[in-house]
Write a protein that holds these residues in place. Structure first.
Motif, PDB file in Angstrom:
ATOM      1  N   GLU A 112      -7.378   4.913  -2.302  1.00 35.61           N
ATOM      2  CA  GLU A 112      -8.445   3.968  -1.935  1.00 35.61           C
ATOM      3  C   GLU A 112      -9.313   3.620  -3.139  1.00 35.61           C
ATOM      4  O   GLU A 112      -9.748   2.480  -3.283  1.00 35.61           O
ATOM      5  CB  GLU A 112      -9.308   4.550  -0.812  1.00 35.61           C
ATOM      6  N   GLU A 113      -9.533   4.594  -4.006  1.00 36.41           N
ATOM      7  CA  GLU A 113     -10.311   4.331  -5.216  1.00 36.41           C
ATOM      8  C   GLU A 113      -9.554   3.390  -6.159  1.00 36.41           C
ATOM      9  O   GLU A 113     -10.138   2.537  -6.811  1.00 36.41           O
ATOM     10  CB  GLU A 113     -10.621   5.650  -5.928  1.00 36.41           C
ATOM     11  N   TYR A 167       0.842  -1.206   0.000  1.00 34.59           N
ATOM     12  CA  TYR A 167       0.000   0.000   0.000  1.00 34.59           C
ATOM     13  C   TYR A 167       0.876   1.255   0.000  1.00 34.59           C
ATOM     14  O   TYR A 167       0.642   2.186  -0.771  1.00 34.59           O
ATOM     15  CB  TYR A 167      -0.907  -0.048   1.229  1.00 34.59           C
ATOM     16  N   SER A 208      -3.742  11.896  -2.822  1.00 28.96           N
ATOM     17  CA  SER A 208      -4.613  11.797  -1.645  1.00 28.96           C
ATOM     18  C   SER A 208      -4.909  10.339  -1.338  1.00 28.96           C
ATOM     19  O   SER A 208      -4.842   9.471  -2.216  1.00 28.96           O
ATOM     20  CB  SER A 208      -5.934  12.538  -1.884  1.00 28.96           C
ATOM     21  N   ILE A 209      -5.229  10.097  -0.083  1.00 29.30           N
ATOM     22  CA  ILE A 209      -5.585   8.738   0.320  1.00 29.30           C
ATOM     23  C   ILE A 209      -6.895   8.312  -0.336  1.00 29.30           C
ATOM     24  O   ILE A 209      -7.087   7.137  -0.646  1.00 29.30           O
ATOM     25  CB  ILE A 209      -5.633   8.598   1.869  1.00 29.30           C
ATOM     26  N   GLU A 210      -7.771   9.268  -0.596  1.00 28.72           N
ATOM     27  CA  GLU A 210      -9.035   8.945  -1.258  1.00 28.72           C
ATOM     28  C   GLU A 210      -8.795   8.411  -2.671  1.00 28.72           C
ATOM     29  O   GLU A 210      -9.424   7.430  -3.094  1.00 28.72           O
ATOM     30  CB  GLU A 210      -9.950  10.184  -1.305  1.00 28.72           C
ATOM     31  N   ALA A 211      -7.863   9.030  -3.382  1.00 33.17           N
ATOM     32  CA  ALA A 211      -7.534   8.556  -4.728  1.00 33.17           C
ATOM     33  C   ALA A 211      -6.888   7.177  -4.676  1.00 33.17           C
ATOM     34  O   ALA A 211      -7.169   6.314  -5.517  1.00 33.17           O
ATOM     35  CB  ALA A 211      -6.609   9.552  -5.424  1.00 33.17           C
ATOM     36  N   PRO A 222      -9.449  -0.606  -4.241  1.00 33.94           N
ATOM     37  CA  PRO A 222     -10.646  -0.783  -3.420  1.00 33.94           C
ATOM     38  C   PRO A 222     -10.577  -2.054  -2.570  1.00 33.94           C
ATOM     39  O   PRO A 222     -10.154  -3.105  -3.060  1.00 33.94           O
ATOM     40  CB  PRO A 222     -11.778  -0.873  -4.449  1.00 33.94           C
ATOM     41  N   SER A 241       1.292   4.082  -2.882  1.00 29.24           N
ATOM     42  CA  SER A 241       0.783   5.404  -2.497  1.00 29.24           C
ATOM     43  C   SER A 241       1.603   6.565  -3.052  1.00 29.24           C
ATOM     44  O   SER A 241       1.076   7.670  -3.204  1.00 29.24           O
ATOM     45  CB  SER A 241       0.701   5.530  -0.976  1.00 29.24           C
TER      46      SER A 241
END
Length: 134
Positions: A59-60, A45, A54-57, A63, A49
């Motif tokens: 995570e997308e 991860y 961003s962590i949101e990107a 998934p 990264s």
């Protein structure tokens, strides 16, 4: 059913659509995912990264419904250290990071296969590990 730990190089090939490796990595992941659950750990991860703002990107892109997350096993820490020492004694460069050995050890102690482009190193230091690669 055991999983398949997916090395960051395979994931990054796909996410970046690497011109040399995209199709190979995509096919390998698709074939492995038909028989095993794709797994990542905190090291993988973290390595992936670096390509995201961003962590949101992130995570997308990774998934949880597609990639099962597993913690790093304590037993893998011991095995990774021993394999790294063996690597260094054989003249391995300090530039080769210990996390690569930790990823192989995680797969080995959990009974997962490992999907990677770095087949030679993992087969050398984890001879009983089922390594899937080009």
């Amino acid at each position: 059913m055991n999983g398949v730990l997916v090395d960051s190089n395979v994931i990054l090939d796909i996410l970046t659509q690497d011109p040399d490796w995209y199709s190979v990595s995509a096919r390998m992941l698709e074939a492995a995912a038909e028989r095993r659950v794709p797994v990542i750990n905190p090291l993988i991860y973290a390595e992936v990264s670096v390509r995201f703002e961003s962590i949101e990107a992130l995570e997308e892109a990774l998934p949880p419904a597609l990639f099962k997350r597993e913690p790093l096993p304590w037993e893998a820490s011991f095995l990774a250290g021993k394999c790294f020492v063996q690597y260094r004694r054989r003249g391995g460069a300090r530039s080769s990071p210990l996390p690569d050995f930790y990823i192989g050890a995680h797969a080995a102690v959990r009974g997962h296969s490992l999907l990677t482009r770095d087949v030679a190193r993992y087969r050398t230091y984890f001879p009983t590990l089922d390594v899937i690669g080009p």
